[in-house]
Write a protein that holds these residues in place. Structure first.
Motif, PDB file in Angstrom:
ATOM      1  N   UNK A   1     101.789  38.471  -4.003  1.00 49.77           N
ATOM      2  CA  UNK A   1     101.337  39.741  -3.439  1.00 49.77           C
ATOM      3  C   UNK A   1     100.485  39.479  -2.207  1.00 49.77           C
ATOM      4  N   UNK A   2     100.442  40.458  -1.339  1.00 49.30           N
ATOM      5  CA  UNK A   2      99.711  40.310  -0.088  1.00 49.30           C
ATOM      6  C   UNK A   2      98.349  40.985  -0.180  1.00 49.30           C
ATOM      7  N   UNK A   3      97.286  40.225  -0.001  1.00 50.07           N
ATOM      8  CA  UNK A   3      95.944  40.766   0.159  1.00 50.07           C
ATOM      9  C   UNK A   3      95.634  40.628   1.642  1.00 50.07           C
ATOM     10  N   UNK A   4      96.044  41.624   2.416  1.00 50.03           N
ATOM     11  CA  UNK A   4      96.068  41.467   3.873  1.00 50.03           C
ATOM     12  C   UNK A   4      94.694  41.116   4.443  1.00 50.03           C
ATOM     13  N   UNK A   5      93.620  41.631   3.829  1.00 48.19           N
ATOM     14  CA  UNK A   5      92.288  41.417   4.384  1.00 48.19           C
ATOM     15  C   UNK A   5      91.754  40.023   4.121  1.00 48.19           C
ATOM     16  N   UNK A   6      92.478  39.208   3.338  1.00 47.99           N
ATOM     17  CA  UNK A   6      92.035  37.831   3.085  1.00 47.99           C
ATOM     18  C   UNK A   6      91.903  37.050   4.384  1.00 47.99           C
ATOM     19  N   UNK A   7      92.643  37.464   5.401  1.00 47.18           N
ATOM     20  CA  UNK A   7      92.565  36.786   6.702  1.00 47.18           C
ATOM     21  C   UNK A   7      91.181  36.912   7.321  1.00 47.18           C
ATOM     22  N   UNK A   8      90.402  37.902   6.862  1.00 45.63           N
ATOM     23  CA  UNK A   8      89.062  38.119   7.418  1.00 45.63           C
ATOM     24  C   UNK A   8      87.991  37.341   6.684  1.00 45.63           C
ATOM     25  N   UNK A   9      88.345  36.726   5.559  1.00 45.23           N
ATOM     26  CA  UNK A   9      87.323  36.079   4.731  1.00 45.23           C
ATOM     27  C   UNK A   9      86.611  34.948   5.445  1.00 45.23           C
ATOM     28  N   UNK A  10      87.266  34.293   6.372  1.00 46.49           N
ATOM     29  CA  UNK A  10      86.654  33.174   7.093  1.00 46.49           C
ATOM     30  C   UNK A  10      86.118  33.581   8.460  1.00 46.49           C
TER      31      UNK A  10
ATOM     32  N   UNK B   1      86.967  47.334  -6.263  1.00 45.79           N
ATOM     33  CA  UNK B   1      88.059  46.374  -6.352  1.00 45.79           C
ATOM     34  C   UNK B   1      88.237  45.635  -5.027  1.00 45.79           C
ATOM     35  N   UNK B   2      88.090  46.374  -3.922  1.00 47.53           N
ATOM     36  CA  UNK B   2      88.199  45.743  -2.596  1.00 47.53           C
ATOM     37  C   UNK B   2      87.064  44.741  -2.404  1.00 47.53           C
ATOM     38  N   UNK B   3      85.849  45.119  -2.805  1.00 49.49           N
ATOM     39  CA  UNK B   3      84.711  44.214  -2.670  1.00 49.49           C
ATOM     40  C   UNK B   3      84.892  42.975  -3.534  1.00 49.49           C
ATOM     41  N   UNK B   4      85.425  43.149  -4.730  1.00 44.40           N
ATOM     42  CA  UNK B   4      85.678  41.998  -5.605  1.00 44.40           C
ATOM     43  C   UNK B   4      86.634  41.011  -4.944  1.00 44.40           C
ATOM     44  N   UNK B   5      87.660  41.536  -4.299  1.00 46.57           N
ATOM     45  CA  UNK B   5      88.625  40.651  -3.634  1.00 46.57           C
ATOM     46  C   UNK B   5      87.997  39.918  -2.460  1.00 46.57           C
ATOM     47  N   UNK B   6      86.950  40.467  -1.912  1.00 45.83           N
ATOM     48  CA  UNK B   6      86.245  39.808  -0.818  1.00 45.83           C
ATOM     49  C   UNK B   6      85.159  38.864  -1.318  1.00 45.83           C
ATOM     50  N   UNK B   7      85.010  38.757  -2.621  1.00 43.14           N
ATOM     51  CA  UNK B   7      84.040  37.822  -3.178  1.00 43.14           C
ATOM     52  C   UNK B   7      82.628  38.345  -3.274  1.00 43.14           C
ATOM     53  N   UNK B   8      82.460  39.653  -3.239  1.00 42.03           N
ATOM     54  CA  UNK B   8      81.126  40.242  -3.253  1.00 42.03           C
ATOM     55  C   UNK B   8      80.557  40.248  -4.674  1.00 42.03           C
ATOM     56  N   UNK B   9      79.354  39.721  -4.810  1.00 40.79           N
ATOM     57  CA  UNK B   9      78.620  39.811  -6.071  1.00 40.79           C
ATOM     58  C   UNK B   9      77.369  40.668  -5.903  1.00 40.79           C
ATOM     59  N   UNK B  10      76.860  40.690  -4.669  1.00 37.83           N
ATOM     60  CA  UNK B  10      75.638  41.427  -4.372  1.00 37.83           C
ATOM     61  C   UNK B  10      75.773  42.074  -3.000  1.00 37.83           C
TER      62      UNK B  10
ATOM     63  N   UNK C   1      85.027  37.577  21.036  1.00 35.14           N
ATOM     64  CA  UNK C   1      86.206  38.448  21.061  1.00 35.14           C
ATOM     65  C   UNK C   1      86.355  39.177  19.737  1.00 35.14           C
ATOM     66  N   UNK C   2      87.018  40.320  19.803  1.00 34.49           N
ATOM     67  CA  UNK C   2      87.292  41.121  18.610  1.00 34.49           C
ATOM     68  C   UNK C   2      88.786  41.164  18.373  1.00 34.49           C
ATOM     69  N   UNK C   3      89.179  40.864  17.153  1.00 36.60           N
ATOM     70  CA  UNK C   3      90.579  40.908  16.745  1.00 36.60           C
ATOM     71  C   UNK C   3      90.736  41.996  15.695  1.00 36.60           C
ATOM     72  N   UNK C   4      91.789  42.799  15.808  1.00 34.23           N
ATOM     73  CA  UNK C   4      92.004  43.917  14.903  1.00 34.23           C
ATOM     74  C   UNK C   4      93.144  43.604  13.944  1.00 34.23           C
ATOM     75  N   UNK C   5      92.892  43.851  12.669  1.00 32.11           N
ATOM     76  CA  UNK C   5      93.886  43.652  11.616  1.00 32.11           C
ATOM     77  C   UNK C   5      94.059  44.976  10.900  1.00 32.11           C
ATOM     78  N   UNK C   6      95.311  45.404  10.664  1.00 32.78           N
ATOM     79  CA  UNK C   6      95.553  46.662   9.973  1.00 32.78           C
ATOM     80  C   UNK C   6      96.402  46.429   8.716  1.00 32.78           C
ATOM     81  N   UNK C   7      96.192  47.293   7.753  1.00 33.74           N
ATOM     82  CA  UNK C   7      96.886  47.164   6.468  1.00 33.74           C
ATOM     83  C   UNK C   7      98.370  47.474   6.589  1.00 33.74           C
ATOM     84  N   UNK C   8      98.717  48.412   7.470  1.00 34.90           N
ATOM     85  CA  UNK C   8     100.108  48.849   7.605  1.00 34.90           C
ATOM     86  C   UNK C   8     100.579  48.665   9.044  1.00 34.90           C
TER      87      UNK C   8
END
Length: 307
Positions: A45-54, A94-103, A300-307
């Motif tokens: 499955x694709x978690x498209x926002x994972x590209x932003x984690x780093x 759920x979105x925050x969990x996928x981003x690794x948020x605990x606090x 620089x700013x890079x834009x990522x979209x879900x769709x």
């Protein structure tokens, strides 16, 4: 008939696998957020926002319908601006969990309208929130609805620190500078008491408008504050009451983000879009592109979209 049997068998196998992999969340030591990623990868499955984690900085305009919720991550620190409608709380979590948020280091409620405060009760109850910020609005404008009450109850039960940030207050989220630009004056509506935030990361600047309307925009223009920004989160979902021409000229954004959904209000309004198009500002909309992610390295700013 044989094909139907095979399909049913495949479905059962998939369900069993899903349940088995789901147990990873509770068994393996690498934590819930890593488990989410493992599960997504396991099923292809694709978690498209994972590209932003780093990314050094990421600003996520979440697709929460005609409402607002913005998640910001910088150097392992996290903040949330608004929580959408009441039914959005679990989805945001759920979105925050996928981003690794605990606090959450900071949670801002720009103003107490249902489409901005609705999901925050759930969020406050499920995450440690270091500081909660809300505007100091007149008593006659304080909502009496259950969404507002639910947030106040959650704040009391969790002992969460609550602050009414004055205009000009500055905060840090890792290397991200946060400045409260508004409300400059007390407005006559909840919208015109919106907390307006300017985020600065290196050379990248973001302006988050809440539901500020022309009156609050005018106060900002008179304040003498530098309003220029690379990304403008359009106020009030693209309503005609916001994003006036003088204000847009002062900001001169490189990108515009609109959190909106199709309904009878027909937002964003054509006159707002025309002003943006005339100024040749690229427009990103959650009703068209889903969740929007703006990533910056400070240059620089890079834009990522879900769709």
């Amino acid at each position: 008939m044989e094909q139907q049997k095979n399909n049913k068998k495949a479905l059962k196998v998939t369900l069993l696998l899903f349940l088995a992999v789901g147990l990873i969340v509770f068994i393996l030591p690498f934590g819930a957020e890593a488990s989410w990623r493992q599960i997504f990868r396991f099923f292809g499955l694709s978690d498209f926002a994972a590209a932003a984690d780093d990314a050094p900085l990421s600003v996520h305009v979440l697709n929460v319908g005609k409402a607002d919720s913005i998640f910001i991550a910088c150097g392992g620190k996290y903040m949330l601006v608004d929580g959408g409608t009441p039914d959005c709380g679990e989805e945001i979590a759920e979105y925050l969990d996928r981003r690794g948020v605990k606090k959450l280091d900071y949670v801002f409620n720009t103003h107490p309208d249902t489409d901005h405060i609705g999901g925050l009760g759930y969020i406050i109850s499920h995450y440690k929130v270091e500081k909660y910020f809300a505007p100091n609005i007149p008593k006659n404008l304080i909502p009496k609805g259950e969404e507002y009450t639910a947030v106040q109850t959650a704040l009391r039960q969790t002992g969460t620190s609550v602050q009414n940030p004055p205009c000009g207050e500055s905060l840090q989220l890792g290397d991200l500078k946060i400045k409260v630009l508004a409300p400059v004056n007390t407005g006559d509506s909840t919208n015109n008491n919106s907390i307006v935030l300017k985020l600065t990361f290196g050379k990248s600047r973001f302006l988050l408008m809440g539901d500020a309307e022309k009156e609050e925009e005018s106060d900002l223009l008179k304040s003498g504050e530098n309003l220029s920004a690379d990304v403008l989160k359009i106020g009030h979902h693209g309503s005609s009451t916001s994003t006036s021409e003088p204000f847009l000229h002062a900001v001169q954004p490189g990108f515009a983000a609109i959190s909106v959904a199709r309904d009878s209000s027909e937002l964003p309004k054509k006159d707002v879009l025309k002003r943006l198009w005339t100024a040749k500002i690229p427009v990103y909309r959650t009703d068209v592109s889903g969740t929007l992610v703006f990533m910056s390295d400070g240059q620089r700013i890079h834009v990522l979209t879900e769709q």
